[in-house]
Write a protein that holds these residues in place. Sequence first.
Motif, PDB file in Angstrom:
ATOM      1  N   GLY A  90       0.781  -1.228   0.000  1.00 12.97           N
ATOM      2  CA  GLY A  90       0.000   0.000   0.000  1.00 12.97           C
ATOM      3  C   GLY A  90       0.816   1.282   0.000  1.00 12.97           C
ATOM      4  O   GLY A  90       0.268   2.366  -0.215  1.00 12.97           O
ATOM      5  N   VAL A  91       2.107   1.182   0.269  1.00 15.97           N
ATOM      6  CA  VAL A  91       2.875   2.413   0.425  1.00 15.97           C
ATOM      7  C   VAL A  91       3.943   2.626  -0.651  1.00 15.97           C
ATOM      8  O   VAL A  91       4.442   3.735  -0.824  1.00 15.97           O
ATOM      9  CB  VAL A  91       3.577   2.487   1.806  1.00 15.97           C
ATOM     10  N   LEU A  92       4.297   1.572  -1.390  1.00 14.06           N
ATOM     11  CA  LEU A  92       5.493   1.637  -2.240  1.00 14.06           C
ATOM     12  C   LEU A  92       5.438   2.728  -3.311  1.00 14.06           C
ATOM     13  O   LEU A  92       6.404   3.466  -3.503  1.00 14.06           O
ATOM     14  CB  LEU A  92       5.760   0.279  -2.873  1.00 14.06           C
TER      15      LEU A  92
ATOM     16  N   ILE B 140      15.505   4.483   5.829  1.00 10.87           N
ATOM     17  CA  ILE B 140      14.189   5.094   6.006  1.00 10.87           C
ATOM     18  C   ILE B 140      13.143   3.993   6.091  1.00 10.87           C
ATOM     19  O   ILE B 140      13.293   2.943   5.465  1.00 10.87           O
ATOM     20  CB  ILE B 140      13.902   6.068   4.826  1.00 10.87           C
ATOM     21  N   ASP B 141      12.105   4.187   6.896  1.00  8.03           N
ATOM     22  CA  ASP B 141      11.007   3.220   6.936  1.00  8.03           C
ATOM     23  C   ASP B 141      10.164   3.389   5.676  1.00  8.03           C
ATOM     24  O   ASP B 141       9.971   4.506   5.202  1.00  8.03           O
ATOM     25  CB  ASP B 141      10.118   3.452   8.164  1.00  8.03           C
ATOM     26  N   ALA B 142       9.642   2.275   5.173  1.00  8.16           N
ATOM     27  CA  ALA B 142       8.888   2.335   3.927  1.00  8.16           C
ATOM     28  C   ALA B 142       7.525   3.010   4.106  1.00  8.16           C
ATOM     29  O   ALA B 142       6.934   3.497   3.150  1.00  8.16           O
ATOM     30  CB  ALA B 142       8.700   0.926   3.370  1.00  8.16           C
ATOM     31  N   ASP B 143       7.021   3.043   5.340  1.00  4.13           N
ATOM     32  CA  ASP B 143       5.630   3.470   5.550  1.00  4.13           C
ATOM     33  C   ASP B 143       5.434   4.980   5.583  1.00  4.13           C
ATOM     34  O   ASP B 143       4.351   5.462   5.903  1.00  4.13           O
ATOM     35  CB  ASP B 143       5.085   2.851   6.836  1.00  4.13           C
ATOM     36  N   LEU B 144       6.510   5.727   5.281  1.00  8.26           N
ATOM     37  CA  LEU B 144       6.453   7.196   5.230  1.00  8.26           C
ATOM     38  C   LEU B 144       6.190   7.842   6.584  1.00  8.26           C
ATOM     39  O   LEU B 144       5.746   8.983   6.661  1.00  8.26           O
ATOM     40  CB  LEU B 144       5.424   7.672   4.203  1.00  8.26           C
ATOM     41  N   GLN B 145       6.484   7.087   7.653  1.00  7.29           N
ATOM     42  CA  GLN B 145       6.447   7.739   8.966  1.00  7.29           C
ATOM     43  C   GLN B 145       7.665   8.658   9.093  1.00  7.29           C
ATOM     44  O   GLN B 145       7.631   9.624   9.847  1.00  7.29           O
ATOM     45  CB  GLN B 145       6.468   6.694  10.082  1.00  7.29           C
TER      46      GLN B 145
ATOM     47  N   TYR C 142       1.453   5.725   6.310  1.00  7.28           N
ATOM     48  CA  TYR C 142       0.707   6.120   5.120  1.00  7.28           C
ATOM     49  C   TYR C 142      -0.401   5.125   4.807  1.00  7.28           C
ATOM     50  O   TYR C 142      -1.520   5.498   4.476  1.00  7.28           O
ATOM     51  CB  TYR C 142       1.662   6.252   3.930  1.00  7.28           C
ATOM     52  N   ALA C 143      -0.102   3.848   4.897  1.00  9.97           N
ATOM     53  CA  ALA C 143      -1.113   2.809   4.675  1.00  9.97           C
ATOM     54  C   ALA C 143      -0.674   1.542   5.391  1.00  9.97           C
ATOM     55  O   ALA C 143       0.470   1.419   5.802  1.00  9.97           O
ATOM     56  CB  ALA C 143      -1.267   2.532   3.180  1.00  9.97           C
ATOM     57  N   GLY C 144      -1.586   0.617   5.539  1.00  7.87           N
ATOM     58  CA  GLY C 144      -1.276  -0.644   6.205  1.00  7.87           C
ATOM     59  C   GLY C 144      -1.165  -0.453   7.701  1.00  7.87           C
ATOM     60  O   GLY C 144      -1.485   0.609   8.229  1.00  7.87           O
ATOM     61  N   GLU C 145      -0.728  -1.515   8.382  1.00  5.72           N
ATOM     62  CA  GLU C 145      -0.579  -1.366   9.826  1.00  5.72           C
ATOM     63  C   GLU C 145       0.813  -1.786  10.258  1.00  5.72           C
ATOM     64  O   GLU C 145       1.581  -2.326   9.469  1.00  5.72           O
ATOM     65  CB  GLU C 145      -1.653  -2.163  10.553  1.00  5.72           C
ATOM     66  N   THR C 146       1.119  -1.516  11.535  1.00  3.70           N
ATOM     67  CA  THR C 146       2.481  -1.748  12.024  1.00  3.70           C
ATOM     68  C   THR C 146       2.885  -3.205  11.839  1.00  3.70           C
ATOM     69  O   THR C 146       2.069  -4.103  11.996  1.00  3.70           O
ATOM     70  CB  THR C 146       2.618  -1.336  13.500  1.00  3.70           C
TER      71      THR C 146
END
Length: 317
Positions: free
Chosen positions: A19-21, A96-101, A204-208
């Motif tokens: 969901g974030v890529l 960097i974390d992929a989830d845009l945190q 940004y999307a998905g969960e931890t």
Amino acid sequence: MTAGHPTISVVAPCFNEEGVLHELYRRISAVLNGAGESWELVLVNDGSRDRTPEIMRELRASDPRVKVVDFARNFGHQIAVTAGMDYAQGDSVVLIDADLQDPPELILEMLAKWREGYEVVYAIRAERKGETWFKEFTAKAFYRIIYKITDIDIPMDTGDFRLMDRKVVEALKTMREKHRFMRGMSVWVGFRQTGVKYVRAERYAGETKYPLKKMLKFAMDGITSFSYFPLQVATYIGFASALIAVLGIIVTIILRLSGSHAFFGQATTLVSVLFLGGVQLICLGILGEYLGRIYDEVKGRPLYIVREALGFGEGER
Ligand code: UDP
Ligand code: MG
């Protein structure tokens, strides 16, 4: 396309991040293209079970600056980051974390510090958005505990989001320990370090991908890789209970001689035996944690197995 190696390698570990890529690629390329930097984006697929690997290949097909390291299975976040650093070719490497945190825009601030001469620029979380009080509390407590009991000064409230000079990356590449705590290791190597502050965004999307169990393991890895304190606790408790026992003997003798009947009966015995039994088992468990980690090191297995690596030359390993 720039020939040779890029100025910046951005390394993003991905576990079920379909969901974030696209958004990750869009944000990073916008920031770095805008700044006119030469870059590569190293995406490590940590054994995802969703469309993550397919999306990575699509991104690579449309932009060859996207490189892919595809693991044979899930090896965990810290190992995925390690693989990304092993493959990255840039003069500087950003984790960097992929989830845009971690906001990609901050990379520009990190670059500025790097060009001032700093070799590690870590990001300090001034504020966290959209996280449960539980996660926030445990994270805060963890950083404070680890700061107290380890021999290295890990800066408070920093994650893996950081920029490292090539020299630092090469130093880290020589450290092949199995239970990895990158944010500690990158302090341990030394070099000129500084921090930049940021507000940690929501996912940004998905969960931890860090449920409590993984968080606990991560915390244990952090503590055991940089501290003997838990082992020393056993010694302290041992001395303390021996001292209490000596006092107990003296008190009992005095009471008996003065004809008192206190401390008769089984309850006292039972409680103290259970208590000490418990303490001994906990201490054994702590020993076991270190022993298991030693065993993992001795086995000497590779840190990860790669199914396919795309974009790193040499006939596409
Ligand atoms: N991650 C990974 N392997 C794992 C767990 C997580 O590569 O086994 C990646 C994940 O895709 C993300 C980063 O590590 O890019 C941080 O994970 P997450 O955002 O879920 O952790 P949190 O921010 O909730 O602590
Ligand atoms: Mg996250």
